[in-house]
Design a protein around this motif. Structure first.
Motif, PDB file in Angstrom:
ATOM      1  N   ILE A  88       0.848  -1.198   0.000  1.00 41.43           N
ATOM      2  CA  ILE A  88       0.000   0.000   0.000  1.00 41.43           C
ATOM      3  C   ILE A  88       0.878   1.241   0.000  1.00 41.43           C
ATOM      4  O   ILE A  88       0.689   2.158  -0.802  1.00 41.43           O
ATOM      5  N   VAL A  89       1.858   1.259   0.896  1.00 42.89           N
ATOM      6  CA  VAL A  89       2.767   2.413   0.995  1.00 42.89           C
ATOM      7  C   VAL A  89       3.532   2.612  -0.305  1.00 42.89           C
ATOM      8  O   VAL A  89       3.730   3.741  -0.753  1.00 42.89           O
ATOM      9  N   MET A  90       3.928   1.518  -0.953  1.00 40.40           N
ATOM     10  CA  MET A  90       4.717   1.575  -2.186  1.00 40.40           C
ATOM     11  C   MET A  90       3.972   2.276  -3.318  1.00 40.40           C
ATOM     12  O   MET A  90       4.593   2.966  -4.129  1.00 40.40           O
ATOM     13  N   THR A  91       2.653   2.116  -3.381  1.00 38.60           N
ATOM     14  CA  THR A  91       1.910   2.677  -4.507  1.00 38.60           C
ATOM     15  C   THR A  91       1.220   4.001  -4.179  1.00 38.60           C
ATOM     16  O   THR A  91       0.684   4.637  -5.089  1.00 38.60           O
ATOM     17  N   MET A  92       1.254   4.433  -2.939  1.00 36.59           N
ATOM     18  CA  MET A  92       0.645   5.725  -2.606  1.00 36.59           C
ATOM     19  C   MET A  92       1.272   6.901  -3.359  1.00 36.59           C
ATOM     20  O   MET A  92       0.545   7.768  -3.846  1.00 36.59           O
ATOM     21  N   PRO A  93       2.608   6.961  -3.498  1.00 37.52           N
ATOM     22  CA  PRO A  93       3.175   8.081  -4.269  1.00 37.52           C
ATOM     23  C   PRO A  93       2.652   8.136  -5.706  1.00 37.52           C
ATOM     24  O   PRO A  93       2.448   9.219  -6.256  1.00 37.52           O
ATOM     25  N   GLN A  94       2.406   6.986  -6.311  1.00 39.32           N
ATOM     26  CA  GLN A  94       1.888   6.987  -7.682  1.00 39.32           C
ATOM     27  C   GLN A  94       0.469   7.555  -7.711  1.00 39.32           C
ATOM     28  O   GLN A  94       0.099   8.259  -8.650  1.00 39.32           O
ATOM     29  N   LEU A 111     -10.254   4.786  -9.155  1.00 41.44           N
ATOM     30  CA  LEU A 111     -10.466   3.353  -8.951  1.00 41.44           C
ATOM     31  C   LEU A 111      -9.920   2.553 -10.135  1.00 41.44           C
ATOM     32  O   LEU A 111      -9.255   1.533  -9.945  1.00 41.44           O
ATOM     33  N   LEU A 112     -10.184   3.041 -11.341  1.00 42.70           N
ATOM     34  CA  LEU A 112      -9.663   2.351 -12.527  1.00 42.70           C
ATOM     35  C   LEU A 112      -8.138   2.401 -12.577  1.00 42.70           C
ATOM     36  O   LEU A 112      -7.490   1.416 -12.943  1.00 42.70           O
ATOM     37  N   ALA A 113      -7.562   3.551 -12.225  1.00 43.26           N
ATOM     38  CA  ALA A 113      -6.099   3.671 -12.217  1.00 43.26           C
ATOM     39  C   ALA A 113      -5.484   2.738 -11.173  1.00 43.26           C
ATOM     40  O   ALA A 113      -4.454   2.104 -11.420  1.00 43.26           O
ATOM     41  N   GLY A 114      -6.113   2.652 -10.014  1.00 42.67           N
ATOM     42  CA  GLY A 114      -5.618   1.748  -8.973  1.00 42.67           C
ATOM     43  C   GLY A 114      -5.700   0.296  -9.406  1.00 42.67           C
ATOM     44  O   GLY A 114      -4.748  -0.474  -9.251  1.00 42.67           O
ATOM     45  N   ASN A 141      -3.599 -10.531  -3.375  1.00 44.58           N
ATOM     46  CA  ASN A 141      -3.495  -9.525  -2.316  1.00 44.58           C
ATOM     47  C   ASN A 141      -2.682  -8.323  -2.776  1.00 44.58           C
ATOM     48  O   ASN A 141      -2.953  -7.197  -2.359  1.00 44.58           O
ATOM     49  N   ASP A 142      -1.702  -8.551  -3.632  1.00 45.91           N
ATOM     50  CA  ASP A 142      -0.908  -7.441  -4.156  1.00 45.91           C
ATOM     51  C   ASP A 142      -1.742  -6.562  -5.086  1.00 45.91           C
ATOM     52  O   ASP A 142      -1.583  -5.343  -5.097  1.00 45.91           O
ATOM     53  N   VAL A 143      -2.616  -7.177  -5.861  1.00 47.30           N
ATOM     54  CA  VAL A 143      -3.514  -6.385  -6.708  1.00 47.30           C
ATOM     55  C   VAL A 143      -4.371  -5.485  -5.814  1.00 47.30           C
ATOM     56  O   VAL A 143      -4.520  -4.287  -6.071  1.00 47.30           O
ATOM     57  N   ILE A 144      -4.898  -6.057  -4.752  1.00 47.29           N
ATOM     58  CA  ILE A 144      -5.772  -5.308  -3.839  1.00 47.29           C
ATOM     59  C   ILE A 144      -5.002  -4.201  -3.128  1.00 47.29           C
ATOM     60  O   ILE A 144      -5.477  -3.063  -3.032  1.00 47.29           O
ATOM     61  N   THR A 145      -3.796  -4.509  -2.645  1.00 45.47           N
ATOM     62  CA  THR A 145      -3.036  -3.499  -1.904  1.00 45.47           C
ATOM     63  C   THR A 145      -2.495  -2.413  -2.827  1.00 45.47           C
ATOM     64  O   THR A 145      -2.449  -1.243  -2.444  1.00 45.47           O
ATOM     65  N   ASN A 146      -2.091  -2.778  -4.039  1.00 44.38           N
ATOM     66  CA  ASN A 146      -1.635  -1.760  -4.992  1.00 44.38           C
ATOM     67  C   ASN A 146      -2.783  -0.829  -5.357  1.00 44.38           C
ATOM     68  O   ASN A 146      -2.619   0.389  -5.428  1.00 44.38           O
ATOM     69  N   PHE A 147      -3.946  -1.396  -5.589  1.00 48.14           N
ATOM     70  CA  PHE A 147      -5.159  -0.625  -5.850  1.00 48.14           C
ATOM     71  C   PHE A 147      -5.418   0.341  -4.689  1.00 48.14           C
ATOM     72  O   PHE A 147      -5.633   1.540  -4.890  1.00 48.14           O
ATOM     73  N   THR A 148      -5.369  -0.183  -3.486  1.00 48.66           N
ATOM     74  CA  THR A 148      -5.634   0.628  -2.296  1.00 48.66           C
ATOM     75  C   THR A 148      -4.622   1.762  -2.168  1.00 48.66           C
ATOM     76  O   THR A 148      -4.986   2.899  -1.851  1.00 48.66           O
ATOM     77  N   GLY A 149      -3.352   1.477  -2.416  1.00 54.10           N
ATOM     78  CA  GLY A 149      -2.317   2.497  -2.314  1.00 54.10           C
ATOM     79  C   GLY A 149      -2.511   3.636  -3.290  1.00 54.10           C
ATOM     80  O   GLY A 149      -2.375   4.805  -2.933  1.00 54.10           O
TER      81      GLY A 149
END
Length: 169
Positions: A88-94, A111-114, A141-149
């Motif tokens: 989650i933290v990894m993708t928040m900057p994006q 949501l689509l970008a995530g 789970n990585d798809v979900i967490t990347n989306f969330t970030g």
């Protein structure tokens, strides 16, 4: 050595886009492409990091398919280790860069970008596993967490710009 080829090819694309935007003085967009490269480096190289213990990893329900390990059961307690939260933290900057570069986007597009980010990163790992035995886990789970970030990052940047009345245009 061949396991590095997909990342090398993608890096050339990111380098081209970074240089193009730098020459056009589009520095926010340049940061976006650097962020894409950073996420690629963290997910599409043959270097895998695990923050769980061997005992925890043994409890994760996995399947072997197309040259790699797949985790298809979301939110399994064994999956909820440090790497779950770091994704989650990894993708928040994006997500923050998404708002900086495209300030008129609204939450459905976030949501689509995530979702696109999560699917692209895990899809790249799946393709890398199939083509060059990348050795990465493809994890729902990585798809979900990347989306969330990405979505959280967009929300944070929206809040910051509204709270401090920053004009992004």
């Amino acid at each position: 050595m061949s396991r590095w080829v997909p990342f090398g090819l993608v890096s050339l694309v990111w380098l081209f886009l970074v240089i193009k935007n730098y020459r056009q003085h589009q520095y926010r967009r340049m940061l976006w492409w650097l962020g894409c490269w950073g996420l690629s480096a963290l997910t599409w190289t043959p270097l895998a990091f695990s923050f769980g213990t061997d005992g925890e990893l043994a409890q994760i329900h996995t399947s072997w398919w197309s040259g790699g390990v797949w985790v298809l059961r979301p939110f399994d307690p064994a999956d909820m280790d440090t790497s779950f939260w770091l994704n989650i933290v990894m993708t928040m900057p994006q997500g923050m860069l998404l708002c900086l570069n495209w300030p008129r986007l609204r939450w459905p597009q976030w949501l689509l970008a995530g979702l696109g980010t999560g699917l692209a990163l895990e899809g790249g790992q799946a393709i890398g596993n199939a083509l060059v035995s990348l050795g990465r886990w493809v994890d729902i789970n990585d798809v979900i967490t990347n989306f969330t970030g990405v979505v959280l990052g967009a929300l944070v940047m929206t809040w910051v710009t509204r709270h401090w009345s920053i004009d992004l245009d």
